[in-house]
Design a protein around this motif. Structure first.
Motif, PDB file in Angstrom:
ATOM      1  N   ASP A 139     -37.825  28.785  -6.198  1.00 42.23           N
ATOM      2  CA  ASP A 139     -38.926  29.429  -5.501  1.00 42.23           C
ATOM      3  C   ASP A 139     -39.769  28.376  -4.781  1.00 42.23           C
ATOM      4  O   ASP A 139     -40.095  27.325  -5.359  1.00 42.23           O
ATOM      5  CB  ASP A 139     -39.791  30.201  -6.499  1.00 42.23           C
ATOM      6  N   PRO A 140     -40.166  28.586  -3.520  1.00 41.27           N
ATOM      7  CA  PRO A 140     -40.960  27.584  -2.786  1.00 41.27           C
ATOM      8  C   PRO A 140     -42.269  27.243  -3.473  1.00 41.27           C
ATOM      9  O   PRO A 140     -42.730  26.101  -3.419  1.00 41.27           O
ATOM     10  CB  PRO A 140     -41.197  28.250  -1.420  1.00 41.27           C
ATOM     11  N   ILE A 141     -42.906  28.228  -4.107  1.00 44.97           N
ATOM     12  CA  ILE A 141     -44.170  27.954  -4.784  1.00 44.97           C
ATOM     13  C   ILE A 141     -43.945  27.018  -5.967  1.00 44.97           C
ATOM     14  O   ILE A 141     -44.734  26.092  -6.220  1.00 44.97           O
ATOM     15  CB  ILE A 141     -44.828  29.272  -5.245  1.00 44.97           C
ATOM     16  N   SER A 142     -42.863  27.226  -6.714  1.00 46.46           N
ATOM     17  CA  SER A 142     -42.552  26.342  -7.835  1.00 46.46           C
ATOM     18  C   SER A 142     -42.297  24.919  -7.363  1.00 46.46           C
ATOM     19  O   SER A 142     -42.769  23.942  -7.973  1.00 46.46           O
ATOM     20  CB  SER A 142     -41.331  26.872  -8.580  1.00 46.46           C
ATOM     21  N   LYS A 143     -41.551  24.781  -6.250  1.00 46.46           N
ATOM     22  CA  LYS A 143     -41.275  23.445  -5.726  1.00 46.46           C
ATOM     23  C   LYS A 143     -42.554  22.758  -5.246  1.00 46.46           C
ATOM     24  O   LYS A 143     -42.760  21.565  -5.481  1.00 46.46           O
ATOM     25  CB  LYS A 143     -40.273  23.539  -4.580  1.00 46.46           C
ATOM     26  N   ALA A 144     -43.433  23.512  -4.600  1.00 47.12           N
ATOM     27  CA  ALA A 144     -44.697  22.942  -4.133  1.00 47.12           C
ATOM     28  C   ALA A 144     -45.552  22.481  -5.315  1.00 47.12           C
ATOM     29  O   ALA A 144     -46.202  21.419  -5.261  1.00 47.12           O
ATOM     30  CB  ALA A 144     -45.457  23.976  -3.301  1.00 47.12           C
ATOM     31  N   PHE A 145     -45.551  23.255  -6.395  1.00 47.64           N
ATOM     32  CA  PHE A 145     -46.319  22.885  -7.570  1.00 47.64           C
ATOM     33  C   PHE A 145     -45.795  21.595  -8.182  1.00 47.64           C
ATOM     34  O   PHE A 145     -46.567  20.699  -8.558  1.00 47.64           O
ATOM     35  CB  PHE A 145     -46.259  24.026  -8.593  1.00 47.64           C
TER      36      PHE A 145
END
Length: 208
Positions: free
Chosen positions: A120-126
């Motif tokens: 998930d992009p949000i997980s990678k950004a975190f």
């Protein structure tokens, strides 16, 4: 006229008495639960030196040097060494348990969550944000401790030499530590004066 003697050196906060075993465990449990990635050394210094005042900066640097030279995780090594210094082997056991317990619990949950939504992009950004924050914390500790323990130009040269060996010449960390450490010991060896007396080691305190 010597004006340096008129300015007293900065007051050094006294080291607090060793904590109880329960206090030691809860302190490392808190630091283990709130530290992030490689920034754990920053949390440990803030907690042990600045907040609880159980160790001074010189002792912390000594323990960190031993921790870096041993196999295993720095956080675990530091908790064992610090706990042993404060309360012997029971302190070493409880400090290591307190430091590792939150991470083991959270990583089990994180592994499950990453398996579900790791792409998930949000997980990678975190994860990228956490990595950047950890680098920032390590930099802060490097500046704070470096200002206290690096005395002369040669000390900074040893730091740069170690970084070059590891980062650019791909020398294994252990070999770089032993090599530069041997060079630093030779450089800071006691030297005899013209009268045949051993020269006193350099001091950071102008009044000493």
């Amino acid at each position: 006229m010597n004006t340096r003697a008129a300015v007293p050196p900065a007051a050094k906060l006294p080291v607090a008495p060793p904590p109880t075993l329960w206090r030691l465990f809860t302190a490392f449990l808190t630091m283990g639960a709130t530290s992030l990635g490689g920034g754990v050394i920053a949390y440990l210094r803030t907690g042990l030196v600045s907040h609880y005042r159980w160790l001074d900066d010189e002792t912390f640097v000594e323990l960190m040097a031993i921790s870096q030279s041993l196999p295993g995780l720095n956080a675990t090594n530091m908790s064992i060494l610090s706990g042993d210094r404060l309360r012997g082997w029971p302190g070493a056991f409880l400090a290591a348990l307190g430091m590792c317990l939150p991470g083991a619990t959270l990583m089990t949950a994180a592994a499950f969550a990453y398996g579900v939504g790791g792409d998930d992009p949000i997980s990678k950004a975190f994860l990228h944000a956490i990595a950047a924050g950890a680098v920032g914390l390590i930099t802060v500790v490097l500046v704070q401790l470096g200002a206290k323990v690096l005395v002369e130009i040669a000390d900074y040269a040893f730091v740069v030499l170690t970084a070059v060996l590891v980062a650019f010449l791909n020398v294994p960390v252990l070999y770089a530590l032993f090599g530069v450490g041997a060079l630093a010991i030779w450089w800071h060896r006691p030297r005899k004066t013209g009268a045949g007396k051993v020269a006193e080691p350099l001091s950071k305190d102008p009044a000493s």
